[in-house]
Scaffold this motif. Sequence first.
Motif, PDB file in Angstrom:
ATOM      1  N   LEU A   1      -7.066  25.483 -33.950  1.00 52.41           N
ATOM      2  CA  LEU A   1      -6.497  24.308 -33.301  1.00 52.41           C
ATOM      3  C   LEU A   1      -7.543  23.416 -32.649  1.00 52.41           C
ATOM      4  CD1 LEU A   1      -3.262  24.159 -31.243  1.00 52.41           C
ATOM      5  CD2 LEU A   1      -5.334  23.270 -30.232  1.00 52.41           C
ATOM      6  N   ARG A   2      -8.439  23.978 -31.859  1.00 54.15           N
ATOM      7  CA  ARG A   2      -9.444  23.177 -31.150  1.00 54.15           C
ATOM      8  C   ARG A   2     -10.263  22.330 -32.128  1.00 54.15           C
ATOM      9  NH1 ARG A   2     -12.740  25.039 -26.121  1.00 54.15           N
ATOM     10  NH2 ARG A   2     -11.173  26.674 -26.285  1.00 54.15           N
ATOM     11  N   GLU A   3     -10.781  22.985 -33.177  1.00 52.08           N
ATOM     12  CA  GLU A   3     -11.591  22.285 -34.151  1.00 52.08           C
ATOM     13  C   GLU A   3     -10.771  21.264 -34.944  1.00 52.08           C
ATOM     14  OE1 GLU A   3     -12.085  26.489 -35.230  1.00 52.08           O
ATOM     15  OE2 GLU A   3     -11.451  25.746 -33.276  1.00 52.08           O
ATOM     16  N   ASN A   4      -9.494  21.608 -35.205  1.00 53.31           N
ATOM     17  CA  ASN A   4      -8.613  20.682 -35.924  1.00 53.31           C
ATOM     18  C   ASN A   4      -8.509  19.348 -35.197  1.00 53.31           C
ATOM     19  OD1 ASN A   4      -8.080  22.794 -37.685  1.00 53.31           O
ATOM     20  ND2 ASN A   4      -6.039  23.220 -36.870  1.00 53.31           N
ATOM     21  N   TYR A   5      -8.219  19.425 -33.909  1.00 54.36           N
ATOM     22  CA  TYR A   5      -8.030  18.206 -33.118  1.00 54.36           C
ATOM     23  C   TYR A   5      -9.338  17.423 -32.993  1.00 54.36           C
ATOM     24  CZ  TYR A   5      -3.427  19.950 -31.527  1.00 54.36           C
ATOM     25  OH  TYR A   5      -2.126  20.393 -31.450  1.00 54.36           O
ATOM     26  N   ILE A   6     -10.438  18.123 -32.747  1.00 52.98           N
ATOM     27  CA  ILE A   6     -11.728  17.446 -32.593  1.00 52.98           C
ATOM     28  C   ILE A   6     -12.117  16.742 -33.891  1.00 52.98           C
ATOM     29  CG2 ILE A   6     -14.218  17.868 -32.312  1.00 52.98           C
ATOM     30  CD1 ILE A   6     -13.468  19.967 -30.171  1.00 52.98           C
ATOM     31  N   ALA A   7     -11.847  17.378 -35.023  1.00 53.60           N
ATOM     32  CA  ALA A   7     -12.144  16.742 -36.316  1.00 53.60           C
ATOM     33  C   ALA A   7     -11.348  15.458 -36.486  1.00 53.60           C
ATOM     34  CB  ALA A   7     -11.857  17.709 -37.455  1.00 53.60           C
TER      35      ALA A   7
ATOM     36  N   ILE B   1     -24.943  24.268 -33.495  1.00 54.85           N
ATOM     37  CA  ILE B   1     -24.068  24.484 -32.342  1.00 54.85           C
ATOM     38  C   ILE B   1     -23.784  23.151 -31.653  1.00 54.85           C
ATOM     39  CG2 ILE B   1     -23.833  25.634 -30.092  1.00 54.85           C
ATOM     40  CD1 ILE B   1     -23.908  27.652 -32.329  1.00 54.85           C
ATOM     41  N   ILE B   2     -22.510  22.872 -31.372  1.00 52.20           N
ATOM     42  CA  ILE B   2     -22.169  21.765 -30.483  1.00 52.20           C
ATOM     43  C   ILE B   2     -21.112  22.259 -29.499  1.00 52.20           C
ATOM     44  CG2 ILE B   2     -22.663  20.000 -32.234  1.00 52.20           C
ATOM     45  CD1 ILE B   2     -19.578  19.474 -32.259  1.00 52.20           C
ATOM     46  N   ASP B   3     -21.152  21.757 -28.302  1.00 56.85           N
ATOM     47  CA  ASP B   3     -20.225  22.163 -27.252  1.00 56.85           C
ATOM     48  C   ASP B   3     -18.841  21.568 -27.520  1.00 56.85           C
ATOM     49  OD1 ASP B   3     -19.329  23.315 -24.933  1.00 56.85           O
ATOM     50  OD2 ASP B   3     -20.081  21.734 -23.620  1.00 56.85           O
ATOM     51  N   MET B   4     -17.817  22.423 -27.608  1.00 53.53           N
ATOM     52  CA  MET B   4     -16.431  21.972 -27.805  1.00 53.53           C
ATOM     53  C   MET B   4     -15.589  22.496 -26.642  1.00 53.53           C
ATOM     54  SD  MET B   4     -15.896  22.394 -31.965  1.00 53.53           S
ATOM     55  CE  MET B   4     -16.865  23.879 -32.259  1.00 53.53           C
ATOM     56  N   LYS B   5     -15.501  21.694 -25.586  1.00 53.25           N
ATOM     57  CA  LYS B   5     -14.887  22.166 -24.341  1.00 53.25           C
ATOM     58  C   LYS B   5     -13.389  22.407 -24.460  1.00 53.25           C
ATOM     59  CE  LYS B   5     -18.149  20.423 -20.883  1.00 53.25           C
ATOM     60  NZ  LYS B   5     -19.252  20.074 -21.791  1.00 53.25           N
ATOM     61  N   ASN B   6     -12.681  21.537 -25.194  1.00 57.02           N
ATOM     62  CA  ASN B   6     -11.233  21.636 -25.336  1.00 57.02           C
ATOM     63  C   ASN B   6     -10.809  20.853 -26.565  1.00 57.02           C
ATOM     64  OD1 ASN B   6     -10.485  18.765 -24.535  1.00 57.02           O
ATOM     65  ND2 ASN B   6     -11.632  19.413 -22.711  1.00 57.02           N
ATOM     66  N   PRO B   7      -9.550  20.954 -26.979  1.00 60.62           N
ATOM     67  CA  PRO B   7      -9.116  20.273 -28.208  1.00 60.62           C
ATOM     68  C   PRO B   7      -9.219  18.745 -28.156  1.00 60.62           C
ATOM     69  CG  PRO B   7      -7.564  21.986 -27.602  1.00 60.62           C
ATOM     70  CD  PRO B   7      -8.494  21.842 -26.451  1.00 60.62           C
ATOM     71  N   PHE B   8      -9.279  18.178 -26.962  1.00 65.05           N
ATOM     72  CA  PHE B   8      -9.312  16.725 -26.832  1.00 65.05           C
ATOM     73  C   PHE B   8     -10.681  16.231 -26.359  1.00 65.05           C
ATOM     74  CE2 PHE B   8      -5.025  18.310 -26.026  1.00 65.05           C
ATOM     75  CZ  PHE B   8      -4.327  17.668 -27.045  1.00 65.05           C
ATOM     76  N   ASP B   9     -11.716  16.964 -26.699  1.00 69.29           N
ATOM     77  CA  ASP B   9     -13.080  16.675 -26.268  1.00 69.29           C
ATOM     78  C   ASP B   9     -13.647  15.511 -27.091  1.00 69.29           C
ATOM     79  OD1 ASP B   9     -15.748  16.658 -25.563  1.00 69.29           O
ATOM     80  OD2 ASP B   9     -15.957  18.843 -25.562  1.00 69.29           O
ATOM     81  N   LEU B  10     -13.554  14.310 -26.551  1.00 72.55           N
ATOM     82  CA  LEU B  10     -14.019  13.110 -27.256  1.00 72.55           C
ATOM     83  C   LEU B  10     -15.540  13.115 -27.442  1.00 72.55           C
ATOM     84  CD1 LEU B  10     -11.851  10.165 -25.883  1.00 72.55           C
ATOM     85  CD2 LEU B  10     -12.052  10.908 -28.257  1.00 72.55           C
ATOM     86  N   LYS B  11     -16.243  13.675 -26.476  1.00 69.33           N
ATOM     87  CA  LYS B  11     -17.699  13.755 -26.593  1.00 69.33           C
ATOM     88  C   LYS B  11     -18.081  14.607 -27.803  1.00 69.33           C
ATOM     89  CE  LYS B  11     -21.844  14.828 -23.861  1.00 69.33           C
ATOM     90  NZ  LYS B  11     -22.343  15.346 -22.554  1.00 69.33           N
ATOM     91  N   ALA B  12     -17.382  15.742 -27.968  1.00 69.33           N
ATOM     92  CA  ALA B  12     -17.624  16.601 -29.132  1.00 69.33           C
ATOM     93  C   ALA B  12     -17.243  15.884 -30.420  1.00 69.33           C
ATOM     94  CB  ALA B  12     -16.847  17.904 -28.991  1.00 69.33           C
ATOM     95  N   ALA B  13     -16.138  15.140 -30.378  1.00 71.14           N
ATOM     96  CA  ALA B  13     -15.679  14.402 -31.561  1.00 71.14           C
ATOM     97  C   ALA B  13     -16.723  13.376 -32.006  1.00 71.14           C
ATOM     98  CB  ALA B  13     -14.351  13.716 -31.267  1.00 71.14           C
TER      99      ALA B  13
END
Length: 362
Positions: A87-93, A55-67
């Motif tokens: 979409l959210r995971e796409n952008y973070i990846a 599990i990792i926290d993904m707050k929004n599609p532009f979450d640099l911390k998650a990235a």
Amino acid sequence: MNILHIIFSIEKGGAETYLFNIVENMKGDMNFFVLCDHKGGNHKKIQDICKNVDIIDMKNPFDLKAAKKVANYCKENDIHIIQTHFLRENYIAVLSKLFNPKIKIVWTAHLIADNKGKIKFFNKLFSGFVDKIICVSEAVKKSLIEEGISEAKLQVIYNGVDTKHYKPIENNFFKSKMSLNDSTLVLTTISRFNKEKGHSFLIDGIRELEKYIENFKLILVGEGEEQEAIKQKVKKYELEEYIMFLGYREDILEILSITDIYISPSKNEAISFSILEALSSGKVVVATEVGGVPEIFKKGDIGVLIPYGEPEVFAQAIVHLYTNEKVYEKKKMNSRKIVVDNFSLNKMVKETLNLYNELLNE
């Protein structure tokens, strides 16, 4: 080969079925990892088949911390390819490439794009940094091209179902268990209850069908936010004797075994696992002519396509199949073959594995 799947949460939908199928059935020198934002309703199922679920926290599609966390996770586990699902995971990846530039990224497009404004702009922008986008149907591919995404990035790999599991079986015991007699026409729809899945239109169609056929039952399998509204509509139309709400079920094969006609009333559908499972089980299908569904019907004479939102046409399609045994039996004979030839799990897994290998060999 180490593959990381990122999905916001594991629920009970088509994307999750796709993920389960890949992780459970892709053989060879493969290691799968899964990252989610939180534990969803079907989280235990992925834990049962994959030992590397985190599990990792993904707050929004532009979450640099998650990235950055994704990039570090990939380095720690020697990940070769990230495959994402929404979409959210796409952008973070993609953003994780800022910290780990060599990683390969595959987007999986499970839905027909109908994006507006900023989302359309960012999808086009971010797609330039992915290596491939898997489209689950030609309709999905077309929608992405219309958004301005390069066709060179797109590859159609149809969803596949396990034809060894979903197969024709006789199950008279289950029919009696459901309090149905042999002469009852059994219609079945298996999907979550939301507006896109067309349950409201389906009930309108059943109200029309009641004028022509007396002895029938509609089995509704699934849960969702629209379920209570649909129950109220059934009550309003006084159709309770014709409709059974079964909720979420694991015994889908048994339910399909007593089904005479499978119904897919969707307003929009990229491609339908439930249609393919019904066909693989040897069932005739009546489905709305939307999204990628016609691509299934182009493979063979397996049922009837109808326009969405026309209850009379729906009713007549059922009556036509019910009263024309030769027509019905011909379509039934074709059903399983088109899945075995075009939409099998083995075919989907093989084509996806080939894509992984191609990316690593570039």
